[in-house]
Scaffold this motif. Structure first.
Motif, PDB file in Angstrom:
ATOM      1  N   CYS A   4       1.062  -1.114  -0.109  1.00  0.00           N
ATOM      2  CA  CYS A   4       0.024   0.122   0.110  1.00  0.00           C
ATOM      3  C   CYS A   4       1.120   1.395   0.050  1.00  0.00           C
ATOM      4  O   CYS A   4       1.854   1.294   0.631  1.00  0.00           O
ATOM      5  CB  CYS A   4      -1.058  -0.137   1.447  1.00  0.00           C
ATOM      6  SG  CYS A   4      -1.953   1.417   1.149  1.00  0.00           S
ATOM      7  N   VAL A   5       0.632   1.968  -0.810  1.00  0.00           N
ATOM      8  CA  VAL A   5       1.264   3.428  -0.881  1.00  0.00           C
ATOM      9  C   VAL A   5       0.445   4.486  -0.576  1.00  0.00           C
ATOM     10  O   VAL A   5      -0.758   4.745  -1.429  1.00  0.00           O
ATOM     11  CB  VAL A   5       1.696   3.559  -2.459  1.00  0.00           C
ATOM     12  CG1 VAL A   5       2.703   5.027  -2.637  1.00  0.00           C
ATOM     13  CG2 VAL A   5       2.807   2.179  -2.852  1.00  0.00           C
ATOM     14  N   VAL A   6       0.656   5.279   0.217  1.00  0.00           N
ATOM     15  CA  VAL A   6      -0.191   6.380   0.896  1.00  0.00           C
ATOM     16  C   VAL A   6       0.398   7.636   0.284  1.00  0.00           C
ATOM     17  O   VAL A   6       1.484   7.960   0.777  1.00  0.00           O
ATOM     18  CB  VAL A   6      -0.679   6.141   2.248  1.00  0.00           C
ATOM     19  CG1 VAL A   6      -1.885   7.403   2.593  1.00  0.00           C
ATOM     20  CG2 VAL A   6      -1.241   4.917   2.609  1.00  0.00           C
ATOM     21  N   ASP A   7      -0.089   8.313  -0.358  1.00  0.00           N
ATOM     22  CA  ASP A   7       0.127   9.527  -0.858  1.00  0.00           C
ATOM     23  C   ASP A   7      -0.391  10.814   0.020  1.00  0.00           C
ATOM     24  O   ASP A   7      -1.839  10.984  -0.392  1.00  0.00           O
ATOM     25  CB  ASP A   7      -0.036   9.865  -2.434  1.00  0.00           C
ATOM     26  CG  ASP A   7       0.803  11.206  -2.925  1.00  0.00           C
ATOM     27  OD1 ASP A   7       1.112  11.883  -2.293  1.00  0.00           O
ATOM     28  OD2 ASP A   7       0.310  11.447  -4.123  1.00  0.00           O
ATOM     29  N   GLU A  44      13.378  18.381   0.583  1.00  0.00           N
ATOM     30  CA  GLU A  44      13.706  19.611  -0.226  1.00  0.00           C
ATOM     31  C   GLU A  44      12.591  19.517  -1.348  1.00  0.00           C
ATOM     32  O   GLU A  44      11.836  18.683  -1.728  1.00  0.00           O
ATOM     33  CB  GLU A  44      14.906  19.422  -1.018  1.00  0.00           C
ATOM     34  CG  GLU A  44      16.312  19.647  -0.054  1.00  0.00           C
ATOM     35  CD  GLU A  44      17.409  19.747  -0.597  1.00  0.00           C
ATOM     36  OE1 GLU A  44      17.413  20.248  -1.889  1.00  0.00           O
ATOM     37  OE2 GLU A  44      18.409  19.027  -0.150  1.00  0.00           O
ATOM     38  N   GLY A  45      12.185  20.767  -1.620  1.00  0.00           N
ATOM     39  CA  GLY A  45      11.326  20.865  -2.973  1.00  0.00           C
ATOM     40  C   GLY A  45       9.939  21.105  -2.290  1.00  0.00           C
ATOM     41  O   GLY A  45       9.697  21.619  -0.802  1.00  0.00           O
ATOM     42  N   ALA A  46       8.699  20.207  -2.565  1.00  0.00           N
ATOM     43  CA  ALA A  46       7.400  20.527  -2.243  1.00  0.00           C
ATOM     44  C   ALA A  46       7.490  20.279  -0.611  1.00  0.00           C
ATOM     45  O   ALA A  46       8.129  19.263  -0.111  1.00  0.00           O
ATOM     46  CB  ALA A  46       6.567  19.893  -2.804  1.00  0.00           C
ATOM     47  N   SER A  47       6.949  21.046   0.307  1.00  0.00           N
ATOM     48  CA  SER A  47       6.828  20.854   1.523  1.00  0.00           C
ATOM     49  C   SER A  47       5.776  20.129   2.031  1.00  0.00           C
ATOM     50  O   SER A  47       5.543  20.000   3.373  1.00  0.00           O
ATOM     51  CB  SER A  47       7.172  22.132   2.418  1.00  0.00           C
ATOM     52  OG  SER A  47       6.452  22.978   2.056  1.00  0.00           O
ATOM     53  N   ASP A  48       4.704  20.167   1.333  1.00  0.00           N
ATOM     54  CA  ASP A  48       3.509  19.603   1.730  1.00  0.00           C
ATOM     55  C   ASP A  48       3.128  18.104   1.448  1.00  0.00           C
ATOM     56  O   ASP A  48       2.006  17.564   1.208  1.00  0.00           O
ATOM     57  CB  ASP A  48       2.312  20.371   1.494  1.00  0.00           C
ATOM     58  CG  ASP A  48       1.899  20.315  -0.350  1.00  0.00           C
ATOM     59  OD1 ASP A  48       2.935  20.182  -1.074  1.00  0.00           O
ATOM     60  OD2 ASP A  48       1.071  21.017  -0.918  1.00  0.00           O
ATOM     61  N   LYS A  49       4.226  17.364   0.927  1.00  0.00           N
ATOM     62  CA  LYS A  49       3.924  16.106   0.398  1.00  0.00           C
ATOM     63  C   LYS A  49       4.649  15.208   1.317  1.00  0.00           C
ATOM     64  O   LYS A  49       5.737  15.172   1.903  1.00  0.00           O
ATOM     65  CB  LYS A  49       4.514  15.639  -0.906  1.00  0.00           C
ATOM     66  CG  LYS A  49       4.002  16.633  -2.108  1.00  0.00           C
ATOM     67  CD  LYS A  49       2.495  16.621  -2.406  1.00  0.00           C
ATOM     68  CE  LYS A  49       1.880  15.542  -2.929  1.00  0.00           C
ATOM     69  NZ  LYS A  49       0.507  15.280  -3.138  1.00  0.00           N
ATOM     70  N   ALA A  50       3.913  13.928   1.395  1.00  0.00           N
ATOM     71  CA  ALA A  50       4.583  12.737   2.157  1.00  0.00           C
ATOM     72  C   ALA A  50       4.072  11.377   1.789  1.00  0.00           C
ATOM     73  O   ALA A  50       2.896  11.466   1.091  1.00  0.00           O
ATOM     74  CB  ALA A  50       4.152  13.036   3.776  1.00  0.00           C
ATOM     75  N   LEU A  51       4.856  10.407   2.040  1.00  0.00           N
ATOM     76  CA  LEU A  51       4.379   9.003   1.325  1.00  0.00           C
ATOM     77  C   LEU A  51       4.711   7.944   2.805  1.00  0.00           C
ATOM     78  O   LEU A  51       5.572   8.295   3.541  1.00  0.00           O
ATOM     79  CB  LEU A  51       5.493   8.763   0.346  1.00  0.00           C
ATOM     80  CG  LEU A  51       5.211   9.286  -1.056  1.00  0.00           C
ATOM     81  CD1 LEU A  51       6.233   8.801  -2.046  1.00  0.00           C
ATOM     82  CD2 LEU A  51       3.824   8.786  -1.675  1.00  0.00           C
TER      83      LEU A  51
END
Length: 106
Positions: A4-7, A44-51
């Protein structure tokens, strides 16, 4: 095996709350038959993404784990961190089948 990959789209101002939420879920997945491969947080880069990536031996094993949502007090408490802090703005779950080194022809 199914992974399961949760974006996640997270509130970057609430990264500490998200980390607390993530630590609880790593523990719960591992305790209930899965293997958590970790949370991947902004660097680094987008600060609102996590996986998050975690695997179960089968979809049936994952469904058994999912049956605890809303029922098991530890699951409810983990979700409460997310809900009360507002650290997660939205998420999307995708199921994937890993191709691992041992699967490659040799």
């Amino acid at each position: 095996m199914i992974t399961c990959v949760v974006d996640y789209t997270i509130d970057a101002a609430k990264i500490e709350e998200f980390e607390r939420f993530a630590r609880r879920w790593v523990e719960l997945v591992n305790r209930h038959g899965g293997t958590h491969h970790g949370y991947y947080l902004p660097a680094e880069g987008a600060s609102d993404k996590a996986l998050a990536l975690f695997s179960f031996p089968s979809l049936a094993a994952y469904e058994s784990y999912r049956g605890l949502f809303g029922n098991d007090p530890d699951f409810v408490a983990a979700d409460r961190i997310r809900d009360e802090s507002g650290c997660v703005l939205r998420y999307e779950r995708t199921f994937m089948r890993p191709l691992l080194a041992e699967d490659a022809p040799g």
